[in-house]
Scaffold this active site. Sequence first.
Site, short mmCIF file in Angstrom:
data_model
loop_
_atom_site.label_atom_id
_atom_site.label_comp_id
_atom_site.label_asym_id
_atom_site.label_seq_id
_atom_site.Cartn_x
_atom_site.Cartn_y
_atom_site.Cartn_z
N GLY A 370 -49.73 7.46 43.60
CA GLY A 370 -49.97 8.95 43.91
C GLY A 370 -50.94 9.38 44.61
N PRO A 371 -50.92 10.52 45.20
CG PRO A 371 -50.50 12.79 45.84
CD PRO A 371 -49.87 11.44 45.23
N GLY A 373 -56.57 12.67 43.83
CA GLY A 373 -56.44 14.23 43.02
C GLY A 373 -55.42 14.45 42.15
N GLY A 375 -54.65 12.83 39.38
CA GLY A 375 -55.20 12.79 37.87
C GLY A 375 -54.89 11.18 37.36
CD GLU A 500 -57.51 3.98 44.15
OE1 GLU A 500 -57.35 3.53 45.32
OE2 GLU A 500 -56.81 4.97 44.14
P1 ADP Z 1 -57.10 10.31 41.07
O1 ADP Z 1 -57.65 9.50 40.46
O2 ADP Z 1 -55.46 10.42 41.06
O3 ADP Z 1 -57.59 10.61 42.47
P2 ADP Z 1 -58.75 12.20 39.17
O4 ADP Z 1 -57.87 11.98 38.18
O5 ADP Z 1 -59.99 11.38 39.50
O6 ADP Z 1 -57.44 11.87 40.57
O7 ADP Z 1 -58.91 13.74 39.44
C1 ADP Z 1 -57.82 14.57 39.18
C2 ADP Z 1 -58.63 16.01 39.43
O8 ADP Z 1 -59.73 16.28 38.14
C3 ADP Z 1 -59.32 16.14 40.54
O9 ADP Z 1 -58.87 17.39 41.22
C4 ADP Z 1 -60.87 16.29 40.22
O10 ADP Z 1 -61.43 17.33 40.91
C5 ADP Z 1 -60.78 16.56 38.97
N1 ADP Z 1 -61.95 16.02 38.09
C6 ADP Z 1 -61.99 14.54 38.03
N2 ADP Z 1 -62.99 14.24 37.07
C7 ADP Z 1 -63.64 15.40 36.85
C8 ADP Z 1 -64.87 15.58 35.93
N3 ADP Z 1 -65.56 14.69 35.55
N4 ADP Z 1 -65.16 16.79 35.87
C9 ADP Z 1 -64.24 17.92 36.55
N5 ADP Z 1 -63.25 17.70 37.30
C10 ADP Z 1 -62.86 16.65 37.40
MG MG Z 2 -59.24 8.01 41.06
#
Ligand code: ADP
Ligand code: MG
Length: 582
Positions: A370-371, A373, A375, A500
């Site tokens: 998935g893209p 951000g 989650g 990843e």
């Molecule tokens: P992915 O791994 O799919 O790229 P993440 O799960 O890392 O996405 O993040 C999803 C969302 O949660 C993002 O919009 C990010 O800004 C937010 N986020 C991730 N980690 C934290 C954190 N420790 N504190 C606050 N926001 C977070």
């Molecule tokens: Mg990630």
Amino acid sequence: MQHPMKALTRLIRRMRIPWLLLVVASVFALIETAAGLWVPLITRDLIGEAGAGIVPRPLIIQLVLVILGQAVVSGVGLYLLARAGEIMTADLRTQLVGRLLHLPMPFHDEAQSGELTSRAMSDTVTVKSLLTVEAVGLLASILAMVGSIVILWVLDWRLTLVLFGCSLAGLLLILPIATRLTAIGKDVQDGQAKLSGRLAGVLAEMRLVKASCAENEELGRARESVDDLKRLGYREARIMAALGPTMTLAMSGAMVAILGYGGARVGTGTLTVGTLVAFILYLFQVVVPMIQFSTFAASLSKAAGAAAYLSGLLDETVEDRTEGGPAPLRGATLTFDSVTHSYGQDDDGAQVLDGLSLEIPAGKMTALVGPSGAGKTTVLSLIERFYRPDSGTIRVGDEPLDTLQLAAWRRTIGYVPQEAPLLAGTVRENLCLGLESQPSEREVNDALAAARANEFVANLPEGLDTEVGERGVKLSGGQRQRLAIARAFLTDPDILMLDEATANLDAESEEAIRAALADLTQERTTLVVAHRLSTVREADQIAIMESGRVTGIGRHEELMSTHDVYRDLVEKQSLEDHRLTA
Ligand code: ADP
Ligand code: MG
């Protein structure tokens, strides 16, 4: 935030205090003070006898012995006091470090690590000095005050009134200045904590700073803090500059008053010279405790502030790693049931996971795509129990995840995070980090070979004993990732999570890693987050995540025919791959 004074008593109650040592050190300090009170009396008799034409040999010997004894007792007392202080500091620091290490992720997300460590360490010293030097000093001062009042009153009450009148007047001059000094001391500590906090963060990300050409910007920011500290230093210097001479002035004034009044009395024969000299010597016995009294209140409030901060840290709820049921056996399915999650409390609606339901079958490979951000990493963090979901449940077999013993649960998981960070230390230390039993040389080498990391490790200057630098900066991203995978081979986890894991690898290493992962993921519950779809084509199921939900799940072929977003992604990527290889 609790009341500072309450925080201080609470902190004292949870600290290990070497009472015996403190009591002995206090007794020494009191003996020293008593000896100090005795010296002027001997001097008075000495002057009296000398004035009468006698050579006062026994008195001279007595005086020398008392002064020498006082010095010895003082030295031993100071040493014992310092020892007691070190015991308290060490205990408090151990408690704090233990606390910091066991605090949950949401706390660490919010904390500024540099500022936190700086404050925690300096506040420890503030509390320690209050409980040792300041407290014992206060005791000694009380004795010195009471003792000198009684002795002086017996010697000559009129002159006593003059002495205390003068000292009190001097104290009223000094007190306002001294209190301002302590207030500045607190500002200095806060400023230093802020500066070291910022600096620790910046120094940890030097590559970013240099690549963004932000050196001067950061220098400017540091300069602000440094200049603030300089201004505080100037203010401190001004106060000190006023304080020193004021004290001298007050002392001289008192001296002149005593000499003037006492001298007149000597002239009329109502006072002996010896008593007058004794009074002048007592002046010091009175003034020093007075200053001690005046600064004690300020030190107390400063230490109470420090205690409030430390108590606040010690009161934060830590992760309970031992409570709960045993970790489940291999073969339990992981289920997410309408899980929602958002980071931070004051979120206004933006959910990172928004009613996510997902089944991760045991012994199979599930891929999350998935893209960025969407989650995906958050899902892995929730499985690691770095955070608690806001609502919904995560189950392992039939057990809710949060009823399992945390440490045991985390041990069943092998997690290769996105950036595969390392700690400062050697390659070997990083490989064996947190392992319950030290693996043999053979096991380490096998794991390295399985992760296709043996070659580059062998080529490092000192092989397994090469220092990897802070956060592993001396290794490439792909190398760090392969070490993380080698670690997963060593821990032999039931559940494997790869975030990843092949993102930082070139095509050749990726091929090698894919072979390694094929070995590793056999018969294990595996969850891979994949950026490159080619790596997950063989997964038993692929879940597509968009904005915190699963919008499609199935095998590659099924999704190709049913899920538009997935098909688009695959087509775009294969086009890119084609362009890269062409
Ligand atoms: P992915 O791994 O799919 O790229 P993440 O799960 O890392 O996405 O993040 C999803 C969302 O949660 C993002 O919009 C990010 O800004 C937010 N986020 C991730 N980690 C934290 C954190 N420790 N504190 C606050 N926001 C977070
Ligand atoms: Mg990630």
